[in-house]
Design a protein around this motif. Structure first.
Motif, PDB file in Angstrom:
ATOM      1  N   ASP A 205     -27.679  29.325  38.758  1.00  0.00           N
ATOM      2  CA  ASP A 205     -27.521  29.483  40.209  1.00  0.00           C
ATOM      3  C   ASP A 205     -26.093  29.136  40.632  1.00  0.00           C
ATOM      4  O   ASP A 205     -25.510  29.798  41.499  1.00  0.00           O
ATOM      5  N   ARG A 206     -25.525  28.118  40.005  1.00  0.00           N
ATOM      6  CA  ARG A 206     -24.159  27.702  40.345  1.00  0.00           C
ATOM      7  C   ARG A 206     -23.141  28.800  40.057  1.00  0.00           C
ATOM      8  O   ARG A 206     -22.187  29.004  40.815  1.00  0.00           O
ATOM      9  N   PHE A 207     -23.336  29.528  38.962  1.00  0.00           N
ATOM     10  CA  PHE A 207     -22.382  30.575  38.591  1.00  0.00           C
ATOM     11  C   PHE A 207     -22.736  31.941  39.180  1.00  0.00           C
ATOM     12  O   PHE A 207     -22.001  32.911  38.963  1.00  0.00           O
ATOM     13  N   ALA A 208     -23.849  32.029  39.911  1.00  0.00           N
ATOM     14  CA  ALA A 208     -24.255  33.309  40.498  1.00  0.00           C
ATOM     15  C   ALA A 208     -23.188  33.801  41.473  1.00  0.00           C
ATOM     16  O   ALA A 208     -22.732  33.061  42.350  1.00  0.00           O
ATOM     17  N   GLY A 209     -22.762  35.061  41.283  1.00  0.00           N
ATOM     18  CA  GLY A 209     -21.756  35.638  42.157  1.00  0.00           C
ATOM     19  C   GLY A 209     -20.346  35.159  41.897  1.00  0.00           C
ATOM     20  O   GLY A 209     -19.421  35.566  42.613  1.00  0.00           O
ATOM     21  N   HIS A 210     -20.128  34.319  40.885  1.00  0.00           N
ATOM     22  CA  HIS A 210     -18.788  33.774  40.632  1.00  0.00           C
ATOM     23  C   HIS A 210     -17.814  34.900  40.299  1.00  0.00           C
ATOM     24  O   HIS A 210     -18.124  35.791  39.499  1.00  0.00           O
ATOM     25  N   GLN A 211     -16.641  34.827  40.878  1.00  0.00           N
ATOM     26  CA  GLN A 211     -15.668  35.918  40.756  1.00  0.00           C
ATOM     27  C   GLN A 211     -15.138  36.106  39.345  1.00  0.00           C
ATOM     28  O   GLN A 211     -14.568  37.154  39.020  1.00  0.00           O
ATOM     29  N   ASP A 212     -15.316  35.122  38.470  1.00  0.00           N
ATOM     30  CA  ASP A 212     -14.811  35.235  37.108  1.00  0.00           C
ATOM     31  C   ASP A 212     -15.902  35.537  36.080  1.00  0.00           C
ATOM     32  O   ASP A 212     -15.613  35.610  34.875  1.00  0.00           O
ATOM     33  N   VAL A 213     -17.134  35.699  36.544  1.00  0.00           N
ATOM     34  CA  VAL A 213     -18.247  35.873  35.610  1.00  0.00           C
ATOM     35  C   VAL A 213     -18.936  37.212  35.877  1.00  0.00           C
ATOM     36  O   VAL A 213     -19.411  37.456  36.986  1.00  0.00           O
ATOM     37  N   PRO A 214     -18.990  38.108  34.882  1.00  0.00           N
ATOM     38  CA  PRO A 214     -19.679  39.392  35.090  1.00  0.00           C
ATOM     39  C   PRO A 214     -21.186  39.187  35.229  1.00  0.00           C
ATOM     40  O   PRO A 214     -21.717  38.130  34.877  1.00  0.00           O
ATOM     41  N   ALA A 215     -21.862  40.198  35.729  1.00  0.00           N
ATOM     42  CA  ALA A 215     -23.313  40.131  35.838  1.00  0.00           C
ATOM     43  C   ALA A 215     -23.911  39.829  34.464  1.00  0.00           C
ATOM     44  O   ALA A 215     -23.628  40.521  33.481  1.00  0.00           O
ATOM     45  N   THR A 216     -24.721  38.781  34.393  1.00  0.00           N
ATOM     46  CA  THR A 216     -25.209  38.295  33.111  1.00  0.00           C
ATOM     47  C   THR A 216     -26.687  37.951  33.205  1.00  0.00           C
ATOM     48  O   THR A 216     -27.115  37.276  34.144  1.00  0.00           O
ATOM     49  N   THR A 217     -27.435  38.401  32.228  1.00  0.00           N
ATOM     50  CA  THR A 217     -28.829  37.998  32.079  1.00  0.00           C
ATOM     51  C   THR A 217     -28.908  36.983  30.948  1.00  0.00           C
ATOM     52  O   THR A 217     -28.366  37.210  29.866  1.00  0.00           O
ATOM     53  N   VAL A 218     -29.546  35.871  31.211  1.00  0.00           N
ATOM     54  CA  VAL A 218     -29.684  34.790  30.241  1.00  0.00           C
ATOM     55  C   VAL A 218     -31.152  34.728  29.843  1.00  0.00           C
ATOM     56  O   VAL A 218     -32.023  34.535  30.701  1.00  0.00           O
ATOM     57  N   THR A 219     -31.434  34.895  28.554  1.00  0.00           N
ATOM     58  CA  THR A 219     -32.817  34.972  28.085  1.00  0.00           C
ATOM     59  C   THR A 219     -33.053  33.953  26.977  1.00  0.00           C
ATOM     60  O   THR A 219     -32.352  33.945  25.965  1.00  0.00           O
ATOM     61  N   ALA A 220     -34.053  33.103  27.178  1.00  0.00           N
ATOM     62  CA  ALA A 220     -34.421  32.115  26.167  1.00  0.00           C
ATOM     63  C   ALA A 220     -35.384  32.723  25.160  1.00  0.00           C
ATOM     64  O   ALA A 220     -36.036  33.745  25.423  1.00  0.00           O
TER      65      ALA A 220
ATOM     66  N   GLY B 131     -21.844  38.059  38.300  1.00  0.00           N
ATOM     67  CA  GLY B 131     -21.906  39.240  39.150  1.00  0.00           C
ATOM     68  C   GLY B 131     -20.677  39.460  39.995  1.00  0.00           C
ATOM     69  O   GLY B 131     -20.551  40.504  40.642  1.00  0.00           O
ATOM     70  N   GLY B 132     -19.746  38.499  39.978  1.00  0.00           N
ATOM     71  CA  GLY B 132     -18.560  38.642  40.805  1.00  0.00           C
ATOM     72  C   GLY B 132     -17.374  39.261  40.097  1.00  0.00           C
ATOM     73  O   GLY B 132     -16.368  39.589  40.723  1.00  0.00           O
ATOM     74  N   ALA B 133     -17.464  39.419  38.785  1.00  0.00           N
ATOM     75  CA  ALA B 133     -16.360  39.968  38.007  1.00  0.00           C
ATOM     76  C   ALA B 133     -16.740  41.343  37.477  1.00  0.00           C
ATOM     77  O   ALA B 133     -17.925  41.684  37.349  1.00  0.00           O
ATOM     78  N   ALA B 134     -15.734  42.133  37.143  1.00  0.00           N
ATOM     79  CA  ALA B 134     -15.979  43.445  36.563  1.00  0.00           C
ATOM     80  C   ALA B 134     -16.587  43.291  35.178  1.00  0.00           C
ATOM     81  O   ALA B 134     -16.422  42.272  34.511  1.00  0.00           O
ATOM     82  N   GLY B 135     -17.266  44.340  34.735  1.00  0.00           N
ATOM     83  CA  GLY B 135     -17.859  44.302  33.409  1.00  0.00           C
ATOM     84  C   GLY B 135     -19.349  44.040  33.486  1.00  0.00           C
ATOM     85  O   GLY B 135     -19.909  43.774  34.551  1.00  0.00           O
TER      86      GLY B 135
ATOM     87  N   SER C   8     -25.089  41.009  24.051  1.00  0.00           N
ATOM     88  CA  SER C   8     -24.990  42.463  24.082  1.00  0.00           C
ATOM     89  C   SER C   8     -24.453  42.889  25.444  1.00  0.00           C
ATOM     90  O   SER C   8     -24.590  42.168  26.439  1.00  0.00           O
ATOM     91  N   GLY C   9     -23.813  44.076  25.466  1.00  0.00           N
ATOM     92  CA  GLY C   9     -23.271  44.593  26.715  1.00  0.00           C
ATOM     93  C   GLY C   9     -21.853  44.161  27.005  1.00  0.00           C
ATOM     94  O   GLY C   9     -21.282  44.530  28.026  1.00  0.00           O
ATOM     95  N   GLY C  10     -21.268  43.379  26.117  1.00  0.00           N
ATOM     96  CA  GLY C  10     -19.902  42.891  26.315  1.00  0.00           C
ATOM     97  C   GLY C  10     -19.725  41.570  25.606  1.00  0.00           C
ATOM     98  O   GLY C  10     -20.662  41.060  24.977  1.00  0.00           O
ATOM     99  N   PRO C  11     -18.537  40.969  25.690  1.00  0.00           N
ATOM    100  CA  PRO C  11     -18.312  39.669  25.070  1.00  0.00           C
ATOM    101  C   PRO C  11     -19.044  38.560  25.820  1.00  0.00           C
ATOM    102  O   PRO C  11     -19.450  38.733  26.973  1.00  0.00           O
ATOM    103  N   LEU C  12     -19.222  37.429  25.159  1.00  0.00           N
ATOM    104  CA  LEU C  12     -19.811  36.264  25.825  1.00  0.00           C
ATOM    105  C   LEU C  12     -18.932  35.872  26.999  1.00  0.00           C
ATOM    106  O   LEU C  12     -17.734  35.621  26.841  1.00  0.00           O
ATOM    107  N   PRO C  13     -19.484  35.823  28.223  1.00  0.00           N
ATOM    108  CA  PRO C  13     -18.655  35.466  29.378  1.00  0.00           C
ATOM    109  C   PRO C  13     -18.046  34.073  29.236  1.00  0.00           C
ATOM    110  O   PRO C  13     -18.680  33.129  28.757  1.00  0.00           O
ATOM    111  N   ALA C  14     -16.792  33.964  29.645  1.00  0.00           N
ATOM    112  CA  ALA C  14     -16.123  32.664  29.714  1.00  0.00           C
ATOM    113  C   ALA C  14     -16.497  32.035  31.049  1.00  0.00           C
ATOM    114  O   ALA C  14     -16.268  32.593  32.111  1.00  0.00           O
ATOM    115  N   LEU C  15     -17.103  30.861  30.983  1.00  0.00           N
ATOM    116  CA  LEU C  15     -17.592  30.209  32.194  1.00  0.00           C
ATOM    117  C   LEU C  15     -16.534  29.253  32.745  1.00  0.00           C
ATOM    118  O   LEU C  15     -15.800  28.602  31.977  1.00  0.00           O
TER     119      LEU C  15
END
Length: 229
Positions: free
Chosen positions: A162-177, A187-191, A219-226
């Motif tokens: 939730d903290r990183f949701a919409g962050h301008q440096d983080v692309p849209a990301t699904t996290v699955t356990a 969701g705030g960054a391209a990619g 999958s879908g790109g590199p591991l986002p840098a948080l």
């Protein structure tokens, strides 16, 4: 719904675990490096004590810290202390926090933390729980992310995604356990969209800056840098 009384009980249990683990150390071990860059175990213990007092300040309507500089100075001053002084300080400050949490209060009120961040008072006990649990891991004394209570791990992943949701440096990301539970963040960054999969412990380690994410599948790109917490 946030249950501050439940979280206060969890803080008490987590603090007891940490104190028991720290009591098995000696002065040399306290002065040795922790898992946090530039910090000894003494720094971690001093920070935990000062954080308890800081959260009492928050609950009593005072500034969390006098200043960032004062916070850092207090940690540096407390870090070189011997084990018995560290343990006594941590016990006393933890007791003050618990006493403040047990006092009658309006837990729906808004409180202010550092840097203008605000939150509901009822969330403060969970914020303390995060400090105690993650810094116990940071001590490097055999308590690992895999040892954290499942409820805590899931809630902290909830909080961080939730903290990183919409962050301008983080692309849209699904996290699955591995158990199938899914979160979305960024969701705030391209990619993206990027999907990150792994154990709950490895996901928490990546989100909380405790692991590099090399154990995760992406999958879908590199591991986002948080961004740093």
């Amino acid at each position: 719904m946030i249950d501050h009384a439940h979280d206060l009980a969890s803080v008490r249990e987590a603090t007891d675990r940490l104190l028991s683990a720290a009591a098995a150390l000696d002065d040399a071990a306290v002065a040795a490096p922790s898992r946090l860059p530039g910090w000894t175990r003494g720094h971690v213990l001093a920070h935990l004590a000062r954080n308890a007092d800081a959260l009492v300040n928050v609950l009593q309507g005072r500034p969390m810290y006098v200043s960032g500089e004062a916070r850092d100075a207090d940690i540096e001053r407390g870090a070189p202390r011997p084990l018995d002084a560290q343990l006594a300080d941590l016990r006393e400050t933890a007791a003050r926090f618990q006493a403040e949490g047990d006092a009658p209060a309006d837990w729906s009120r808004t409180v202010e933390l550092r840097n203008g961040v605000t939150d509901q008072a009822a969330r403060v006990p969970f914020r303390r729980l995060v400090e105690v649990e993650l810094h116990h891991v940071d001590l490097g004394v055999g308590y690992e992310l895999e040892d954290l209570p499942k409820e805590f791990t899931e809630r902290e992943i909830d909080f961080l995604t939730d903290r990183f949701a919409g962050h301008q440096d983080v692309p849209a990301t699904t996290v699955t356990a591995d158990d199938g539970r899914t979160w979305t963040t960024g969701g705030g960054a391209a990619g993206g969209p990027v999907e990150v999969r792994g154990t709950a412990a490895d996901l928490l380690g990546w989100l909380a800056g405790r692991r590099d994410g090399s154990a995760l599948s992406v999958s879908g790109g590199p591991l986002p840098a948080l961004p740093p917490l």
